[in-house]
Design a protein around this motif. Structure first.
Motif, short mmCIF file in Angstrom:
data_model
loop_
_atom_site.label_atom_id
_atom_site.label_comp_id
_atom_site.label_asym_id
_atom_site.label_seq_id
_atom_site.Cartn_x
_atom_site.Cartn_y
_atom_site.Cartn_z
N LEU A 20 -13.91 0.93 13.82
CA LEU A 20 -13.80 0.09 14.99
C LEU A 20 -12.38 0.15 15.54
O LEU A 20 -11.41 0.26 14.79
N THR A 21 -12.28 0.06 16.84
CA THR A 21 -11.00 0.08 17.52
C THR A 21 -10.88 -1.14 18.41
O THR A 21 -11.83 -1.53 19.07
N CYS A 22 -9.70 -1.73 18.41
CA CYS A 22 -9.41 -2.84 19.31
C CYS A 22 -8.10 -2.54 20.02
O CYS A 22 -7.05 -2.40 19.38
N ALA A 23 -8.17 -2.46 21.32
CA ALA A 23 -7.00 -2.20 22.14
C ALA A 23 -6.60 -3.46 22.88
O ALA A 23 -7.42 -4.08 23.55
N ALA A 24 -5.34 -3.83 22.77
CA ALA A 24 -4.81 -5.01 23.43
C ALA A 24 -4.00 -4.61 24.65
O ALA A 24 -3.29 -3.61 24.64
N SER A 25 -4.09 -5.42 25.67
CA SER A 25 -3.31 -5.21 26.88
C SER A 25 -2.95 -6.55 27.48
O SER A 25 -3.53 -7.58 27.14
N GLY A 26 -2.01 -6.54 28.40
CA GLY A 26 -1.55 -7.76 29.02
C GLY A 26 -0.12 -8.07 28.61
O GLY A 26 0.69 -7.16 28.43
N ARG A 27 0.17 -9.33 28.47
CA ARG A 27 1.53 -9.72 28.13
C ARG A 27 1.90 -9.25 26.74
O ARG A 27 1.05 -9.04 25.88
N THR A 28 3.18 -9.11 26.54
CA THR A 28 3.70 -8.71 25.24
C THR A 28 4.26 -9.91 24.50
O THR A 28 4.60 -10.94 25.09
N PHE A 29 4.37 -9.78 23.20
CA PHE A 29 4.90 -10.84 22.34
C PHE A 29 6.00 -10.28 21.47
O PHE A 29 6.08 -9.07 21.21
N ASN A 30 6.83 -11.18 20.99
CA ASN A 30 7.87 -10.76 20.07
C ASN A 30 7.27 -10.22 18.78
O ASN A 30 7.69 -9.18 18.27
N THR A 31 6.29 -10.94 18.26
CA THR A 31 5.54 -10.49 17.10
C THR A 31 4.08 -10.87 17.31
O THR A 31 3.77 -11.75 18.09
N ASP A 72 -1.51 0.46 15.12
CA ASP A 72 -0.58 1.31 15.84
C ASP A 72 0.18 0.41 16.80
O ASP A 72 -0.31 0.09 17.88
N ASN A 73 1.37 -0.01 16.40
CA ASN A 73 2.12 -0.96 17.21
C ASN A 73 2.54 -0.39 18.56
O ASN A 73 2.62 -1.13 19.54
N SER A 74 2.79 0.89 18.61
CA SER A 74 3.19 1.50 19.87
C SER A 74 2.09 1.45 20.91
O SER A 74 2.37 1.48 22.10
N LYS A 75 0.86 1.36 20.45
CA LYS A 75 -0.29 1.30 21.36
C LYS A 75 -0.95 -0.07 21.40
O LYS A 75 -1.94 -0.24 22.11
N ASP A 76 -0.43 -1.01 20.62
CA ASP A 76 -1.05 -2.33 20.49
C ASP A 76 -2.54 -2.20 20.17
O ASP A 76 -3.39 -2.84 20.79
N THR A 77 -2.82 -1.37 19.20
CA THR A 77 -4.18 -1.06 18.84
C THR A 77 -4.37 -1.24 17.34
O THR A 77 -3.53 -0.83 16.54
N VAL A 78 -5.48 -1.84 16.97
CA VAL A 78 -5.81 -2.03 15.57
C VAL A 78 -7.15 -1.36 15.28
O VAL A 78 -8.03 -1.30 16.14
N TYR A 79 -7.28 -0.85 14.07
CA TYR A 79 -8.48 -0.14 13.65
C TYR A 79 -9.05 -0.80 12.41
O TYR A 79 -8.33 -1.36 11.59
#
Length: 121
Positions: A20-31, A72-79
């Motif tokens: 499974l893949t989850c891609a995040a988009s929108g505002r960014t956060f410090n952590t 993958d923090n550079s892509k804001d994506t979790v697997y």
């Protein structure tokens, strides 16, 4: 503020695997922490796994032998790699994100729409 889009669900036979893949988009956060929950028919939503860049990954005890989460923090994506699937894994899987601002305020939780995983012959 944040959009989460899951993909990778589907129909798989017992013993099979899915990622499974989850891609995040929108505002960014410090952590932020991203993870997965699931909800089977007639059951409450349950925690599956979560991960942060600094603290590492966490799993439900019953799933950690078969599931693996990565980010993958550079892509804001979790697997979520799911192996040795069985019918009890059938559920809607939801992506989750909680973010923190520079000042330490937690924003969220944010949820995706879910992706259906069906394990059946």
């Amino acid at each position: 503020q944040v959009q989460l889009v899951e993909s990778g669900g589907g129909l798989v036979p017992p013993g099979g695997s899915l990622r499974l893949t989850c891609a995040a988009s929108g505002r960014t956060f410090n952590t932020y922490v991203m993870g997965w929950f699931r909800q089977a028919p007639g059951k409450e939503r349950e925690f599956v796994a979560a991960i942060t860049r600094v603290s590492g990954d966490y799993y439900a005890d019953s799933l950690k032998a078969r599931f693996s989460i990565s980010i993958d923090n550079s892509k804001d994506t979790v697997y979520l790699q799911m192996d040795s699937l069985n019918p009890d894994d059938t559920a809607v899987y939801y992506c989750n994100l909680n973010g923190s601002t520079v000042s330490g305020e937690v924003m969220g939780p944010y949820w995706g729409q879910g992706t259906q995983v069906t394990v059946s012959s």
